[in-house]
Structures are given as C-alpha cells and as structure tokens.
Design a protein around this motif. Structure first.
Motif, mmCIF file in Angstrom:
data_model
loop_
_atom_site.group_PDB
_atom_site.id
_atom_site.type_symbol
_atom_site.label_atom_id
_atom_site.label_comp_id
_atom_site.label_asym_id
_atom_site.label_seq_id
_atom_site.Cartn_x
_atom_site.Cartn_y
_atom_site.Cartn_z
ATOM 1 N N TYR A 218 -4.770 -1.049 -7.849
ATOM 2 C CA TYR A 218 -5.979 -0.487 -7.159
ATOM 3 C C TYR A 218 -5.624 0.813 -6.618
ATOM 4 C CZ TYR A 218 -8.014 -5.162 -7.555
ATOM 5 O OH TYR A 218 -8.616 -6.306 -8.150
ATOM 6 N N GLN A 219 -6.704 1.723 -7.029
ATOM 7 C CA GLN A 219 -6.544 3.040 -6.546
ATOM 8 C C GLN A 219 -8.063 3.475 -5.696
ATOM 9 O OE1 GLN A 219 -7.910 6.605 -8.748
ATOM 10 N NE2 GLN A 219 -5.631 7.468 -8.764
ATOM 11 N N TYR A 220 -7.634 3.927 -4.264
ATOM 12 C CA TYR A 220 -8.890 4.295 -3.717
ATOM 13 C C TYR A 220 -8.924 5.668 -3.450
ATOM 14 C CZ TYR A 220 -12.491 4.664 0.101
ATOM 15 O OH TYR A 220 -13.288 5.058 1.110
ATOM 16 N N ASP A 221 -9.969 6.524 -3.887
ATOM 17 C CA ASP A 221 -10.096 7.942 -3.774
ATOM 18 C C ASP A 221 -10.762 8.389 -2.550
ATOM 19 O OD1 ASP A 221 -10.855 10.797 -3.908
ATOM 20 O OD2 ASP A 221 -11.082 10.673 -5.923
ATOM 21 N N THR A 222 -9.967 8.853 -1.526
ATOM 22 C CA THR A 222 -10.700 9.096 -0.182
ATOM 23 C C THR A 222 -11.697 10.033 -0.313
ATOM 24 O OG1 THR A 222 -9.126 10.578 0.440
ATOM 25 C CG2 THR A 222 -8.365 8.098 0.946
ATOM 26 N N GLN A 223 -11.657 10.822 -1.210
ATOM 27 C CA GLN A 223 -12.771 11.884 -1.309
ATOM 28 C C GLN A 223 -13.891 11.582 -2.011
ATOM 29 O OE1 GLN A 223 -11.139 15.513 -2.948
ATOM 30 N NE2 GLN A 223 -9.515 15.824 -1.714
ATOM 31 N N LYS A 224 -13.956 10.611 -2.826
ATOM 32 C CA LYS A 224 -15.030 10.143 -3.601
ATOM 33 C C LYS A 224 -15.582 8.783 -3.457
ATOM 34 C CE LYS A 224 -13.965 13.251 -7.587
ATOM 35 N NZ LYS A 224 -13.872 13.014 -9.391
ATOM 36 N N ASP A 225 -14.759 8.138 -2.358
ATOM 37 C CA ASP A 225 -15.146 6.753 -2.067
ATOM 38 C C ASP A 225 -15.159 5.922 -3.166
ATOM 39 O OD1 ASP A 225 -15.584 4.366 -0.372
ATOM 40 O OD2 ASP A 225 -17.744 4.987 -0.514
ATOM 41 N N ALA A 226 -14.124 6.056 -4.173
ATOM 42 C CA ALA A 226 -14.313 5.373 -5.612
ATOM 43 C C ALA A 226 -13.153 4.580 -5.876
ATOM 44 C CB ALA A 226 -14.258 6.283 -6.645
ATOM 45 N N VAL A 227 -13.138 3.363 -6.408
ATOM 46 C CA VAL A 227 -12.127 2.422 -6.441
ATOM 47 C C VAL A 227 -11.978 2.414 -8.243
ATOM 48 C CG1 VAL A 227 -11.392 0.096 -6.357
ATOM 49 C CG2 VAL A 227 -12.569 1.304 -4.663
ATOM 50 N N VAL B 251 0.875 -1.254 -0.106
ATOM 51 C CA VAL B 251 -0.025 -0.070 -0.004
ATOM 52 C C VAL B 251 0.943 1.093 -0.087
ATOM 53 C CG1 VAL B 251 -1.596 1.310 1.440
ATOM 54 C CG2 VAL B 251 -1.984 -1.127 1.216
ATOM 55 N N ASN B 252 0.486 2.166 -0.818
ATOM 56 C CA ASN B 252 1.094 3.672 -0.817
ATOM 57 C C ASN B 252 -0.124 4.637 -0.898
ATOM 58 O OD1 ASN B 252 3.228 5.361 -0.849
ATOM 59 N ND2 ASN B 252 4.646 4.285 -1.903
ATOM 60 N N SER B 253 0.537 5.847 -0.477
ATOM 61 C CA SER B 253 -0.399 6.871 -0.711
ATOM 62 C C SER B 253 0.187 8.531 -0.868
ATOM 63 C CB SER B 253 -1.424 6.933 0.698
ATOM 64 O OG SER B 253 -2.355 7.901 0.726
ATOM 65 N N ASN B 254 -0.566 9.325 -1.428
ATOM 66 C CA ASN B 254 -0.241 10.582 -1.507
ATOM 67 C C ASN B 254 -0.952 11.543 -0.407
ATOM 68 O OD1 ASN B 254 -2.304 10.788 -2.914
ATOM 69 N ND2 ASN B 254 -1.733 12.902 -3.885
ATOM 70 N N GLY B 255 -1.774 10.894 0.337
ATOM 71 C CA GLY B 255 -2.916 11.643 1.212
ATOM 72 C C GLY B 255 -4.105 11.665 0.661
ATOM 73 N N ARG B 256 -4.577 11.769 -0.431
ATOM 74 C CA ARG B 256 -5.874 11.799 -1.161
ATOM 75 C C ARG B 256 -6.061 10.474 -1.477
ATOM 76 N NH1 ARG B 256 -8.944 15.098 -5.845
ATOM 77 N NH2 ARG B 256 -10.857 13.112 -6.173
ATOM 78 N N PHE B 257 -5.081 10.032 -2.483
ATOM 79 C CA PHE B 257 -5.358 8.667 -3.102
ATOM 80 C C PHE B 257 -4.326 7.676 -2.470
ATOM 81 C CE2 PHE B 257 -5.707 11.768 -6.491
ATOM 82 C CZ PHE B 257 -7.304 11.532 -6.859
ATOM 83 N N VAL B 258 -5.005 6.470 -2.201
ATOM 84 C CA VAL B 258 -4.252 5.309 -1.568
ATOM 85 C C VAL B 258 -4.342 4.266 -2.548
ATOM 86 C CG1 VAL B 258 -4.262 3.895 0.519
ATOM 87 C CG2 VAL B 258 -5.329 6.074 0.572
ATOM 88 N N TYR B 259 -3.149 3.672 -2.702
ATOM 89 C CA TYR B 259 -3.028 2.572 -3.766
ATOM 90 C C TYR B 259 -2.607 1.389 -3.281
ATOM 91 C CZ TYR B 259 -2.705 6.537 -7.009
ATOM 92 O OH TYR B 259 -3.005 7.813 -7.896
ATOM 93 N N ALA B 260 -3.033 0.166 -3.745
ATOM 94 C CA ALA B 260 -2.615 -1.112 -3.287
ATOM 95 C C ALA B 260 -2.287 -2.019 -4.605
ATOM 96 C CB ALA B 260 -3.852 -2.022 -2.582
ATOM 97 N N LEU B 261 -1.252 -2.834 -4.293
ATOM 98 C CA LEU B 261 -0.759 -3.656 -5.427
ATOM 99 C C LEU B 261 -0.932 -5.034 -5.092
ATOM 100 C CD1 LEU B 261 1.258 -3.673 -8.003
ATOM 101 C CD2 LEU B 261 3.203 -3.880 -6.560
#
Length: 414
Positions: free
Chosen positions: A204-213, A186-196
């Motif tokens: 995979y990308q999770y958008d913490t603002q939009k709750d979107a994958v 897992v890694n992140s820039n703050g807003r987006f959290v990614y998983a490999l």
C-alpha cells in the motif's frame, strides 16, 4: 582467531582516522522519511561493543513484545509499540521515551483509538503493532497495526490491518484506512508512506500530499512475509517477490512512485532451506549518500545504490560472518552513515548473541560475544533508530518467564 581479529581491528582503526576528518552532521538536520538514523563522527569507542541498559517502565505490564516497532521524531524522542499474543490482550500499545528526561509517556492503544475514531466493532482485535514508525515531511508519525484472530498460512486475519498517523505532541491517533491484510511493516521517503501486508506481499502507498492510497500485489508463497521492505530517497520501493511452491525463486521488485515496476533483482541468499527464521529482510540502514544496506535472514548483506538515471542497482556484499556460518542479525545501525555498520545478532548454532562491527569499504568484520543477554530467553530486533546523542535502541521480548513474556527496550550507548 585472535590474530585474525587483531588484523581486522588495525584495518578499521586506519580507516577511522580518515573519516575522523569528516564534519559531523548538523544535529538539527532532518532526513525526511527516516525512522531515526542520526549520524556521528566515529571515535575509538565505536570500535568496541556499546554498553546495554534497559529502559524501564510500566510498559512491561501491557504486552508481550516489541517486534521491532520503534522510531523517532525530529526532536529525538523515541517511540516504541508493545504487542500481545491474540489470546492475551486484543490491543497494542504505543509509548514515547524522552532520552533527555528519561521519561516514558503512554501514547494510547489501538482499540482505544478505534473507538475514538468510530471504527470499533464488537470483538475487534488489533493485538500487533509490528511496524516501524516514520515521521513524514508533513510532521505526522505513520505506523500500522493488525489482528491475528483466525489467520492461517493462506487466510488473512479476521480484522486485518489499520494504517495510522499521529502528531508527536498528541496522544490521539488518526485513523486513515483499513486493509484485509495484516500490515506488518511501514517505510517512507518523506512524501510517500508505504505499508506491507500479508498474505501475498500486498503493498500500500499513501501520498501525504494528495491524501491518496494505491495498492499492488507483489506476490509471496503461503505463510511467508518479509519483516521489512525498502524505500529509497526518490520514492522507489523494493519488495521481495517469492515464487513457488517448489524451486523457490526470490526477486527484489523495484517500483517507482506510481507503483510501476521498473526493475527486478534476483536475491540468491534469502531463503533458509531448513525453513527456520525465514523472515526475509530482517534489518536495514540508509547511508548519507542515499545507499541502502540490508540483511536477509540468512545473514547475507545487500546494497541498493541509486543511479543518476533514477534507477538502482543491487549488489550482494556477501555474508556478515567471520566464521562462514549463516547469521541472523535483526538489528542494524550505522554510527557515521559512511564507513561502519554495527548490530546485534547471532551466528547459526551460536550459544550467545554477538555484537557485529562491519567496515563497508574493506568488507571486514569483527564480532564480540554479548554475555549479559541470554540467547535462549531473549528475541531482539531493531534498525536505524538512534537519539540525538548517538545512542541506538534495540527492542524485543524477554522470555525468562516462559508463561508470560515481557517486552524489553535496550539502549546501546557509547
């Protein structure tokens, strides 16, 4: 060799004097999306190996290893996860360590939280929690777990992976989504959290603002997964793509925040030809200026530099070795975030672990033998994570008992 090292140390000391005039970062400042790099002003102690102490606790009874799975929250509390062999325990366990009180607090486990989130099925397993933990800008800690049951070099595990988050003050976890792949990093820039995920380097990308994958398949050869990938402050993500099966080609693919490919960089020093320790990107740090430095399992150091155009360039800085040998340096930190890299690792064929000191501007290296850790009985990992006092945390597996390995958490103190 002693004269050589003396010259290197002299260079480092001169460079240290220049950066001693720099202001120390506000200890309350937050580098969003970071797993825990808290920078300090360099002093004389940073130019020698730190003292290593073991963080003791009941966590040693819950599993076999901490596979680099650690991070911190904004208050400086450290988190680490204990994983198991698939035939030892079907769950993985999370812990919080408070350096101020020296207390370890259990933070539940994967199977308990699957049941609480109404996601558990009979015989389900999530025996690995391998990822680092990142606190995103929404305040949640993000991480992932996975199963190993039934997997092969081409077949995903039976129960795949699970993407989680939790509040630092809560023991309970929040289930976000499951994947067919095992989510290893897992890694992140703050807003987006990614998983490999493996197999195939599925991102995979999770958008913490939009709750979107979102997801995209980057590509890898059968049986290979990089232990880490990189994310820069602008939300761009960098994942190795390995093409084969013969005449392997390794490219670092850069994606923007919409997962559009924006650039490709060749990584010539990525793959060990003897097939040992082909763990891809094994350690990394992010500096104050936003640059990311990372090491491959061959011991080659690379740098990602963000450009004003919102693009990046990747530079090879050469091997992190003072002998010319390949090195496996699976822990990496920067005390000051500007001039120095430090880490624990081993040169190819070495009889013991070494503590590496690397000056970035001059590309000079000094390494010191670490005599208190048996190379043959310990596997150690860890990047970034430090507490508010500048102590680094290295995690792994104690294999002194060959029949039942135990997790280990080390504090590197100056």
């Amino acid at each position: 060799m002693k004269q050589y090292r003396a010259v290197i140390v002299s260079v480092l000391v001169v460079l240290m004097a220049a950066c001693n005039n720099a202001k120390e970062l506000d200890p309350n400042s937050v580098n969003l999306g970071d797993a825990g790099a808290k920078f300090k002003t360099l002093n004389d102690k940073h130019f020698k190996p730190p003292s290593l102490s073991t963080i003791s606790g009941d966590y040693v009874n819950t599993g076999a290893s901490v596979w680099g799975a650690h991070g911190r929250d904004r208050l400086g509390r450290i988190y680490f996860a204990v994983s198991n062999y698939k035939d030892y325990n079907a769950s993985s366990f999370l812990y919080q360590y408070d350096p101020r009180s020296n207390q370890i607090t259990p933070q539940s486990d994967a199977l308990t939280e699957l049941k609480r989130n109404n996601q558990f099925m009979d015989d389900m397993s999530q025996n690995k929690l391998h990822s680092k933990l990142f606190q995103a800008e929404d305040g949640y800690l993000y991480f992932s777990s996975f199963d190993e049951t039934g997997e092969s070099n081409t077949k995903n595990p039976t129960w795949g992976g699970v993407f989680w988050r939790k509040k630092p003050e809560s023991i309970e976890w929040e289930y976000l989504f499951s994947t067919e792949e095992a989510l290893i990093a897992v890694n992140s820039n703050g807003r987006f959290v990614y998983a490999l995920g493996y197999w195939g380097h599925v991102l995979y990308q999770y958008d913490t603002q939009k709750d979107a994958v979102r997801k995209i398949k980057v590509g890898s050869v059968p049986g290979h997964i990089s232990r880490n990938f990189l994310v820069t402050n602008n939300g761009h993500v960098f994942v190795p793509k390995i093409s084969g099966p013969t005449d392997l080609m390794v490219e670092l693919i850069e994606y923007d925040e919409k997962l559009f490919q924006v650039n490709t960089f060749t990584l010539n020093e990525y793959w060990n030809t003897n097939a040992n320790d082909n763990h891809g990107i094994v350690s990394y740090v992010q500096l104050k200026n936003g640059s990311t430095l990372f090491l491959t399992s061959t011991g080659n150091l690379y740098e990602i530099v963000q450009m004003e155009s919102d693009r990046s360039k990747v530079n090879s800085l050469g091997p992190i070795s003072d002998t010319g040998e390949k090195a496996y340096v699976s822990s990496l930190f920067s005390p000051d975030g500007e001039e120095m890299l430090v880490g624990l690792g081993r040169n190819e064929g070495a009889a013991q672990y070494q503590w590496y000191l690397y000056n970035i501007p001059s590309k000079t290296l000094v390494s010191y033998p670490v005599k208190d850790i048996d190379l043959n009985k310990h596997l150690l990992y860890g990047s970034l994570t430090s507490d508010n006092d500048g102590n680094f945390y290295i995690v792994g597996s104690n294999r002194q008992n060959s029949e039942k390995h135990r997790p280990i958490v080390l504090k590197a103190s100056y």
